[in-house]
Design a protein around this motif. Structure first.
Motif, PDB file in Angstrom:
ATOM      1  N   ARG A  47       0.831  -1.203   0.000  1.00 41.74           N
ATOM      2  CA  ARG A  47       0.000   0.000   0.000  1.00 41.74           C
ATOM      3  C   ARG A  47       0.860   1.244   0.000  1.00 41.74           C
ATOM      4  NH1 ARG A  47       0.474   2.987   4.466  1.00 41.74           N
ATOM      5  NH2 ARG A  47       1.182   1.929   6.354  1.00 41.74           N
ATOM      6  N   SER A  49      -1.182   4.341   0.317  1.00 44.96           N
ATOM      7  CA  SER A  49      -2.063   5.286   1.012  1.00 44.96           C
ATOM      8  C   SER A  49      -1.701   5.368   2.489  1.00 44.96           C
ATOM      9  CB  SER A  49      -3.536   4.876   0.862  1.00 44.96           C
ATOM     10  OG  SER A  49      -3.769   3.600   1.395  1.00 44.96           O
ATOM     11  N   ALA A 101      -4.744  12.574   0.412  1.00 45.91           N
ATOM     12  CA  ALA A 101      -5.027  12.437  -1.017  1.00 45.91           C
ATOM     13  C   ALA A 101      -4.526  13.650  -1.797  1.00 45.91           C
ATOM     14  CB  ALA A 101      -6.521  12.243  -1.237  1.00 45.91           C
ATOM     15  N   LEU A 111      -6.328   8.467  -5.133  1.00 46.15           N
ATOM     16  CA  LEU A 111      -7.318   7.828  -4.270  1.00 46.15           C
ATOM     17  C   LEU A 111      -8.726   8.200  -4.719  1.00 46.15           C
ATOM     18  CD1 LEU A 111      -5.883   8.253  -0.650  1.00 46.15           C
ATOM     19  CD2 LEU A 111      -5.598   6.342  -2.235  1.00 46.15           C
ATOM     20  N   GLU A 113     -12.458   8.631  -3.543  1.00 48.82           N
ATOM     21  CA  GLU A 113     -13.247   8.770  -2.323  1.00 48.82           C
ATOM     22  C   GLU A 113     -14.616   8.153  -2.561  1.00 48.82           C
ATOM     23  OE1 GLU A 113     -15.328  12.197   0.462  1.00 48.82           O
ATOM     24  OE2 GLU A 113     -13.381  12.649  -0.470  1.00 48.82           O
ATOM     25  N   SER A 134     -11.578   5.243   1.095  1.00 50.56           N
ATOM     26  CA  SER A 134     -10.710   5.543  -0.038  1.00 50.56           C
ATOM     27  C   SER A 134     -10.369   4.235  -0.722  1.00 50.56           C
ATOM     28  CB  SER A 134      -9.434   6.250   0.414  1.00 50.56           C
ATOM     29  OG  SER A 134      -8.591   5.366   1.134  1.00 50.56           O
ATOM     30  N   SER A 136      -7.477   2.721  -3.532  1.00 55.34           N
ATOM     31  CA  SER A 136      -6.271   2.894  -4.336  1.00 55.34           C
ATOM     32  C   SER A 136      -6.145   1.682  -5.251  1.00 55.34           C
ATOM     33  CB  SER A 136      -5.038   3.017  -3.432  1.00 55.34           C
ATOM     34  OG  SER A 136      -3.857   3.133  -4.179  1.00 55.34           O
TER      35      SER A 136
END
Length: 367
Positions: A47, A49, A101, A111, A113, A134, A136
């Motif tokens: 990841r 994010s 973001a 990202l 939403e 979110s 990704s």
């Protein structure tokens, strides 16, 4: 240049591979088996994010390498770009996600939403009480049991020497570089890369570089197999519900972590144990993410020794005291995604003396 890489986790194995690919004569020394430490205890999360913003350039390079891994290493390491869903249960979480973001967009992190209706339609059964999420789409997961041995085997095919189950009682600076004494013989090289994980600070201290670090053990578990319905990796923002996370593997089992305090680990032994007394609270923290866990059997739990640096950031780059010495350790439980990128960048720095990837915040002399 000759090089010794000390520590056979993902960082060390990847560095060994990329050094060998650059034509460096390299020896990897590991006191146990390659990939048997913090790497194999990992959740397998790939990841970007929520990462520290200055780390995103490194994360972007690493993600590209994850996408090439199976072809590059001639082995399926089970990288799957299934996407990464982070649920939001509070206004604090929503604010954190939106702030990240905006800051991360220039670094290629896009990202989506999601509103509650979109969560329910796209990911049924996940986060029924979430107020937002979110997503990704380029992130995902890999198999922690496969990746480090795959890098080591590929490095061996390029001429690297892999030395396993070797204790290292002494490291000496010489006029020509470094000499390390091991239980399987002595090795010498012009350069030394310290990728010893939670033990990395002990090696750095031998060269006058002190890093505040503690060893902790994450609480990990896996359930019985279920029908495969969960594609993305699932987590939360703003540490709602204890910061739990989970993913479902292709066989149907759900792997989970977070939601429970990490255990203390002694570096003298390096043995980390999952604490069964923490499991009930951990599962309760995960129920808002996936309510069906209330009726599922947990079939195994485990832990591993991870190194947590005082400021929450890893140590990456050249030594500030000793020419030819380099460090890549202390990834604070967030290193799995970064592994291939760290290996590539360290090989670049050691071979050329430079890199375009921002590393200033991770220099060892920040302490």
């Amino acid at each position: 240049m000759d090089a010794i890489v000390l520590g056979g986790g993902l960082m060390g194995a990847a560095s060994t591979y990329f050094l060998a690919r650059r034509g460096v004569r390299v020896t990897l020394v590991e006191r146990n088996r390659v990939g048997s430490g913090a790497t194999v205890a990992s959740f397998g999360n790939i990841r970007r994010s929520g990462r520290y913003i200055p780390q995103l350039a490194l994360a972007r390079r690493s993600l590209a390498l994850w996408g090439e891994a199976s072809k590059m290493l001639d082995r399926d390491v089970e990288f799957r770009a299934t996407g990464h869903l982070r649920l939001i249960f509070s206004q604090a979480g929503l604010d954190e996600m939106r702030s990240f973001a905006k800051a991360a967009r220039p670094w290629g992190v896009d990202l989506e939403e999601l509103e509650p209706k979109e969560i329910r339609s796209r990911f049924p059964g996940l986060g029924p009480e979430a107020i937002a999420a979110s997503f990704s789409p380029e992130d995902g997961s890999g198999n922690p049991r496969l990746i480090a041995p795959a890098f080591a085997d590929a490095a061996r095919r390029l001429g690297a020497k892999i030395v396993e189950e070797a204790d290292v009682p002494a490291i000496t600076r010489t006029a020509f570089g470094f000499k390390i004494e091991t239980s399987k013989g002595d090795y010498a090289a012009e350069a030394l890369l310290n990728t010893a994980g939670a033990w990395g600070a002990r090696i750095a201290a031998q060269f006058g570089e002190n890093v505040p670090i503690v060893a902790k053990g994450p609480q990990m578990g896996v359930t019985e197999p279920l029908p495969h319905r969960i594609l993305p990796v699932v987590g939360v923002w703003a540490h709602d519900h204890g910061g739990g996370y989970l993913r479902q593997v292709e066989r149907g089992n759900i792997i989970f972590g977070g939601g429970a305090e990490r255990t203390d680990v002694s570096l003298d032994t390096g043995y980390a144990k999952a604490d069964p007394a923490r499991l009930p609270r951990q599962l309760r923290a995960l129920l808002p993410l996936l309510p069906i866990l209330a009726d599922v059997a947990v079939i195994r739990t485990w832990s591993g020794c991870e190194g947590y640096v005082g400021d929450g950031l890893p140590v990456i780059g050249p030594s500030a005291t000793t020419p030819g010495l380099f460090h890549a350790f202390g990834f604070c439980g967030h290193g799995f995604q970064l592994g291939p990128g760290v290996g590539d960048v360290m090989a670049e720095v050691m071979s050329t003396g430079r890199t375009d990837v921002f590393l200033d915040d991770f220099r060892i002399n920040r302490f």
